[in-house]
Design an enzyme around this catalytic site. Structure first.
Site, PDB file in Angstrom:
ATOM      1  N   GLY A 199       0.631  -1.299  -0.122  1.00  0.00           N
ATOM      2  CA  GLY A 199       0.097   0.509   0.156  1.00  0.00           C
ATOM      3  C   GLY A 199       0.704   1.312  -0.331  1.00  0.00           C
ATOM      4  N   SER A 222       1.452   3.804  -2.572  1.00  0.00           N
ATOM      5  CA  SER A 222       1.334   4.416  -3.600  1.00  0.00           C
ATOM      6  C   SER A 222       1.115   5.545  -2.780  1.00  0.00           C
ATOM      7  CB  SER A 222       0.017   3.850  -4.392  1.00  0.00           C
ATOM      8  OG  SER A 222      -1.112   3.684  -4.067  1.00  0.00           O
ATOM      9  N   VAL A 228      -2.937  -7.650  -1.210  1.00  0.00           N
ATOM     10  CA  VAL A 228      -2.624  -8.726  -0.263  1.00  0.00           C
ATOM     11  C   VAL A 228      -3.700  -9.367   0.602  1.00  0.00           C
ATOM     12  CG1 VAL A 228      -1.648  -6.299   0.141  1.00  0.00           C
ATOM     13  CG2 VAL A 228      -3.531  -6.993   1.219  1.00  0.00           C
ATOM     14  N   ASN A 274       1.127  -2.288   5.131  1.00  0.00           N
ATOM     15  CA  ASN A 274       0.521  -1.122   5.923  1.00  0.00           C
ATOM     16  C   ASN A 274      -0.354  -0.898   4.743  1.00  0.00           C
ATOM     17  OD1 ASN A 274       0.352   1.963   5.763  1.00  0.00           O
ATOM     18  ND2 ASN A 274       0.694   2.047   3.690  1.00  0.00           N
ATOM     19  N   SER A 300      -3.097   0.376  14.112  1.00  0.00           N
ATOM     20  CA  SER A 300      -4.130   1.727  14.174  1.00  0.00           C
ATOM     21  C   SER A 300      -4.126   2.069  16.534  1.00  0.00           C
ATOM     22  CB  SER A 300      -5.642   1.900  13.814  1.00  0.00           C
ATOM     23  OG  SER A 300      -5.804   3.384  14.150  1.00  0.00           O
ATOM     24  N   TYR A 320     -13.110  -1.948  10.993  1.00  0.00           N
ATOM     25  CA  TYR A 320     -11.976  -1.110  11.296  1.00  0.00           C
ATOM     26  C   TYR A 320     -11.176  -1.574  12.635  1.00  0.00           C
ATOM     27  CZ  TYR A 320      -8.724   2.124  10.906  1.00  0.00           C
ATOM     28  OH  TYR A 320      -7.026   2.303  10.860  1.00  0.00           O
ATOM     29  N   ALA A 352     -11.637  -3.749  14.937  1.00  0.00           N
ATOM     30  CA  ALA A 352     -11.773  -5.395  15.379  1.00  0.00           C
ATOM     31  C   ALA A 352     -10.842  -5.873  14.295  1.00  0.00           C
ATOM     32  CB  ALA A 352     -12.909  -6.375  14.643  1.00  0.00           C
ATOM     33  N   ILE A 381      -3.550  10.887  11.540  1.00  0.00           N
ATOM     34  CA  ILE A 381      -2.485  11.763  10.537  1.00  0.00           C
ATOM     35  C   ILE A 381      -3.355  12.174   9.247  1.00  0.00           C
ATOM     36  CG2 ILE A 381      -0.675  10.962   9.241  1.00  0.00           C
ATOM     37  CD1 ILE A 381      -0.186  10.289  12.124  1.00  0.00           C
TER      38      ILE A 381
END
Length: 261
Positions: free
Chosen positions: A14, A16, A67, A93, A146, A159, A161, A192
């Site tokens: 990830g 890019s 992935v 990532n 996170s 997310y 979980a 971020i």
């Protein structure tokens, strides 16, 4: 060009855009051969070219990879070794989120987030771990989690979980692979400024002012700051494995909840 990762090779999934791209850039700046990754070859290639233009002497390889597909991940590792001879650092990532009330979350949306954010981290770690074990001289795996992996947030059930799973997967792999000299750690960013945070702000889920008021440091973090944290975890000149490094500007430490108006 010389740095702490001279002669090493790193994959950043990830990469890019956002945090992944920043990590890939800093690894290249510190001397690593860097494999950029996206589900789109064009995006991976664009990132690789930009890094090569930004960092004098950088060696990059773009690889298209999903992935969530273990065969695709294994092929990415194989392409890396074919090009550079080895794999020293794996940064898992790639991630996504779908926002909505838990009672309304569609099964396919739940599975998609879990597949990318948790299964994708496992498949990446597994493929990298196999290669590093075969090399027999250690390595480093950094899983991007996170702060939501250790707390709840409304409308983020899949997310939170998935990221909680990443944290404990990291600890388990660190214990299992320590005998092979493989450091496995996680980076848990707070808010971020990336495309994902901009997307969720556009949905009116929260505002910039709310995040800044809730964060003791009073601002969003930067992708460059996350890259610095990731490079610390990717280096093996420390006694750190099985840790989740939270980089959230003090968010999870803040019991009161807001210092703004």
């Amino acid at each position: 060009m010389s740095g702490r990762f001279d002669g090493e090779t790193a994959i950043v999934t990830g990469s890019s855009k956002g945090i992944g791209k920043a990590i890939a850039t800093e690894l290249a700046r510190e001397g690593a051969n860097v494999v950029t990754n996206s589900r789109s070859y064009e995006r991976a290639e664009a990132a690789a070219e930009e890094i090569a233009e930004t960092v004098d002497g950088a060696e990059t390889l773009p690889v298209e990879c999903d992935v969530t597909d273990p065969d695709s991940v294994s092929a990415m590792v194989e392409a890396t070794v074919e090009e550079f001879g080895r794999l020293d650092v794996m940064v898992n990532n790639a991630g996504m989120t779908i926002i909505g009330p838990a009672e309304e979350m569609a099964p396919e949306d739940w599975r998609q987030v879990i597949d990318v954010d948790l299964s994708g981290v496992f498949f990446g770690s597994q493929a990298a771990g196999r290669q590093m074990i075969d090399q027999d001289d250690g390595g480093a795996i950094v899983n991007v989690s996170s702060m939501m992996g250790s707390m709840g947030l409304h409308r983020r059930s899949p997310y939170c979980a998935a990221k909680g799973g990443v944290d404990n997967l990291t600890r388990t792999l660190a214990v299992e692979w320590a005998e092979h000299g493989i450091h496995v750690n996680a980076l848990a960013p707070g808010y971020i400024r990336t495309a994902i945070t901009d997307q969720t702000m556009e949905s009116a889920d929260y505002t910039q002012e709310e995040v800044e008021n809730r964060t003791p440091m009073g601002r969003f973090g930067t992708t460059e700051e996350m890259a610095n944290c990731a490079l610390f975890l990717a280096s093996r000149d420390n006694f750190v494995t099985g840790e989740v490094l939270t980089a959230d500007g003090g968010w999870t430490a803040f019991a009161w909840g807001s210092h703004g108006p």
